[in-house]
Write a protein that holds these residues in place. Structure first.
Motif, mmCIF file in Angstrom:
data_model
loop_
_atom_site.group_PDB
_atom_site.id
_atom_site.type_symbol
_atom_site.label_atom_id
_atom_site.label_comp_id
_atom_site.label_asym_id
_atom_site.label_seq_id
_atom_site.Cartn_x
_atom_site.Cartn_y
_atom_site.Cartn_z
ATOM 1 N N ARG A 152 44.120 33.658 75.843
ATOM 2 C CA ARG A 152 45.225 34.414 76.445
ATOM 3 C C ARG A 152 46.340 33.462 76.897
ATOM 4 O O ARG A 152 46.608 33.326 78.085
ATOM 5 C CB ARG A 152 44.715 35.246 77.627
ATOM 6 N N SER A 170 47.503 46.098 68.327
ATOM 7 C CA SER A 170 46.098 46.233 67.928
ATOM 8 C C SER A 170 45.413 44.887 67.738
ATOM 9 O O SER A 170 44.184 44.780 67.836
ATOM 10 C CB SER A 170 46.000 47.048 66.625
ATOM 11 N N GLU A 202 40.235 41.555 61.088
ATOM 12 C CA GLU A 202 39.112 42.115 61.843
ATOM 13 C C GLU A 202 37.788 41.437 61.548
ATOM 14 O O GLU A 202 36.826 41.577 62.328
ATOM 15 C CB GLU A 202 39.027 43.614 61.556
ATOM 16 N N ARG A 210 46.277 41.950 69.492
ATOM 17 C CA ARG A 210 46.253 41.137 70.711
ATOM 18 C C ARG A 210 44.860 41.062 71.337
ATOM 19 O O ARG A 210 44.416 39.970 71.721
ATOM 20 C CB ARG A 210 47.271 41.662 71.725
ATOM 21 N N PRO A 211 44.134 42.167 71.476
ATOM 22 C CA PRO A 211 42.797 42.075 72.089
ATOM 23 C C PRO A 211 41.792 41.274 71.258
ATOM 24 O O PRO A 211 40.751 40.868 71.784
ATOM 25 C CB PRO A 211 42.363 43.545 72.201
ATOM 26 N N LEU A 212 42.106 41.047 69.987
ATOM 27 C CA LEU A 212 41.184 40.315 69.120
ATOM 28 C C LEU A 212 41.276 38.805 69.330
ATOM 29 O O LEU A 212 40.378 38.073 68.893
ATOM 30 C CB LEU A 212 41.480 40.643 67.650
ATOM 31 N N ASN A 213 42.341 38.332 69.982
ATOM 32 C CA ASN A 213 42.490 36.894 70.222
ATOM 33 C C ASN A 213 41.557 36.475 71.352
ATOM 34 O O ASN A 213 41.549 37.087 72.430
ATOM 35 C CB ASN A 213 43.933 36.557 70.585
ATOM 36 N N THR A 214 40.789 35.416 71.118
ATOM 37 C CA THR A 214 39.827 34.969 72.136
ATOM 38 C C THR A 214 40.498 34.216 73.272
ATOM 39 O O THR A 214 39.865 33.958 74.302
ATOM 40 C CB THR A 214 38.766 34.064 71.495
#
Length: 285
Positions: A180, A172, A154, A174-178
């Motif tokens: 796609r 939790s 985080e 996956r959304p932290l990866n800049t």
């Protein structure tokens, strides 16, 4: 038109024996562990994650266009004409779509600038907010514990470009990866410094067997095996009991150590990627 190479029996038997000896040093310990029911999170990865069986890795192939004299029992996909055995032209015809697919990905990856700022955080993102018993290698403790591991994830910018790493991120993380990356757009994302892209050179090589020589497959396996060691040393797991000291990517010193090793693997991978591209171009004619 180039005249195909023809190897006499003594020549190709010597090459095959050398290949077997080289590969057995990797295969035999894995098979012994498998018989004993012992798992190794570093050494067994290439045999479990990839679909190429140990017996297939051990099998020697000279590559398309090379003739073998005196082969008693040709492998499937080979044909014998006038006492000389070669990979059949039908195999090349059948693999043409795969050759074009692999070539496109290799060329796109080679043309992209290397990125050295990922610090192996993909392995950390795969255990984000999981309890110890839920992680993939549950038999091995997390160096920083669950809370400390989550804090590392985080507090860093995660930029994983490889779909086959990204797809194992926890929900939790996956959304932290800049980025796609997707299953079908790999040429748009993969870059030559990525550890997984380096390991996947082995996958690209074995998918082209028997068209490419086994020496190239083994070279790619060796690189992938060494990369996997760094991958797990930099992971959140404590593997010191296996003799693998941690690369502490949560510290400035650890980040420097990781990047230095990553640069070395990118340099080792570049000529292998070039050889695979050359093979694709040769086979596509």
């Amino acid at each position: 038109m180039d005249v195909p190479t023809v190897l006499e029996r003594a020549e190709w038997e010597s090459l095959a024996a050398a290949h077997h000896a080289r590969v057995d040093a990797w295969v035999d310990p894995h098979l012994a562990r498998r018989r004993a029911g012992v798992k190794h999170p570093v050494e067994d990865f290439l045999f479990g994650y990839y679909s190429f069986r140990p017996a297939a890795l051990r099998r020697w192939h000279p590559g398309y266009g090379v003739g073998l004299v005196g082969l008693d029992a040709p492998e499937r996909g080979y044909e014998t004409v006038d006492g000389v055995t070669r990979v059949a032209a039908s195999v090349l015809e059948d693999r043409e779509p795969l050759l074009r697919e692999v070539r496109a990905l290799l060329a796109a990856t080679a043309a992209r600038a290397p990125h050295f700022g990922c610090f192996g955080l993909h392995e950390w993102a795969m255990v984000h907010r999981l309890d110890q018993e839920e992680v993939r290698h549950a038999a091995w403790p997390l160096r920083l514990g669950t809370a400390g591991t989550d804090e590392v994830v985080e507090s860093h910018r995660i930029a994983c470009s490889h779909f086959d790493a990204f797809r194992f991120f926890t929900p939790s993380a996956r959304p932290l990866n800049t980025l796609r990356p997707g299953r079908d757009d790999r040429p748009s994302y993969e870059q030559p410094a990525c550890l997984h892209a380096g390991m996947d050179l082995y996958k690209h090589a074995f998918r082209l067997v028997p068209l490419v020589p086994s020496s190239l497959v083994a070279d790619c396996f060796e690189l992938a095996r060494d990369i996997r060691t760094l991958d797990m040393r930099a992971s959140p797991y404590d593997l010191s009991a296996l003799g693998h000291s941690p690369v502490r990517i949560e510290t400035p010193e650890g980040k420097q150590e990781y990047v230095a090793a990553q640069r070395g693997f990118a340099e080792r991978g570049a000529p292998l990627r070039a050889r695979l591209l050359e093979e694709c171009d040769r086979l596509l004619g």
